[in-house]
Design an enzyme around this catalytic site. Structure first.
Site, PDB file in Angstrom:
ATOM      1  N   SER A 139       0.847  -1.181   0.000  1.00 51.17           N
ATOM      2  CA  SER A 139       0.000   0.000   0.000  1.00 51.17           C
ATOM      3  C   SER A 139       0.885   1.234   0.000  1.00 51.17           C
ATOM      4  CB  SER A 139      -0.884   0.011   1.249  1.00 51.17           C
ATOM      5  OG  SER A 139      -1.520   1.246   1.437  1.00 51.17           O
ATOM      6  N   TYR A 152      -2.482  -1.502  10.137  1.00 51.21           N
ATOM      7  CA  TYR A 152      -2.494  -1.709   8.695  1.00 51.21           C
ATOM      8  C   TYR A 152      -1.236  -1.129   8.057  1.00 51.21           C
ATOM      9  CZ  TYR A 152      -4.035  -1.536   3.827  1.00 51.21           C
ATOM     10  OH  TYR A 152      -4.115  -1.697   2.460  1.00 51.21           O
TER      11      TYR A 152
END
Length: 254
Positions: A139, A152
């Protein structure tokens, strides 16, 4: 990775980026096997998209990963691409352990241990093939943190460094390691995020990714233009500004 002629296993592809990418790869002449936990979703995908194969797998369960891998390799011995798509994202408050610990453990299990288990289940088989690819999924938040999603962010940073290191270790084999680095994309990764106007439309993201795979088959990272704002803030020297911007304007960024 070549854009066509592969046999590709994508666990975590029952929705969002995973499913859209699976369908795009299928259209380009690849054999695609979609993996997921929910049998009803797999059955629906198989019915709605003839030619897409399905396998049940729960990447948080080591036994399920081993069973699924044996099934895939047995049924599709030419499988030469693994895309470790399965992942979860949660909003967390780290002021008190009761507000984050369970979430953090779940995220690490899914986003870090899951891909590790999948790679462990396929890496020996891949080394017997003339050409194979492990595609990890990280990401833009591996490089610039979103304040509300600490676990995350950390899980994706861990997968980035694992990808970098595996590429070095497997350089003496036929196995390539490619990292897919999404920006914020309109999916249901967080509640309401599919309607987030600041996120990249899913179809635009997958179209750009497919173009990059086709034109840059040896790329170490698949980076659409929109993720480079997050990816290279530190290198450009504007990291602090990037951190400030995404935490002021994108409450549900990826």
């Amino acid at each position: 990775m070549d854009i066509t002629g592969n046999t590709i296993f994508i666990p975590g592809a029952t929705s969002g980026i995973g499913l859209a990418l699976a369908l795009a790869l299928r259209e380009r002449g690849n054999t695609v096997i979609v993996g997921g936990r929910r049998t009803e979703l797999l059955e629906r995908i198989a019915a709605e998209h003839p030619g897409v194969e399905t396998v049940r797998v729960d990447t948080t369960d080591p036994d399920s990963v081993q069973t699924a891998a044996k099934d895939v390799i047995s049924r599709f011995p030419a499988v030469n691409v693994l895309v470790t798509m399965a992942g979860v994202m949660r909003v967390e408050d780290w002021h008190r352990p009761e507000t984050f610990l369970e979430s953090a453990e779940n995220i690490v299990t899914t986003n870090v241990l899951g891909p590790i288990r999948l790679i462990a289940a396929f890496v020996e088989h891949f080394q017997t093939l003339p050409d194979a690819t492990i595609m990890t999924v990280t990401s833009g938040l591996a490089f610039t943190p979103l304040k509300i999603t600490p676990s995350y962010n950390a899980s994706k940073a861990a997968m980035h460094m694992l990808s970098e290191t595996l590429r070095l270790q497997l350089a003496d084999t036929s196995v390539k390691v490619t990292e897919l680095v999404p920006p914020a994309v309109q999916t249901d990764l967080l509640p309401g995020h599919a309607e987030n106007e600041q996120a990249m439309p899913l179809d635009e993201y997958v179209t750009e990714v497919m173009g990059l795979i086709e034109t840059q088959p040896d790329a170490r990272e698949i980076q659409v233009e929109r993720v480079k704002f997050l990816r290279y803030g530190e290198a450009r020297g504007d990291y602090d500004q990037v951190v400030a911007i995404i935490n002021e304007t994108d409450p549900h960024g990826r």
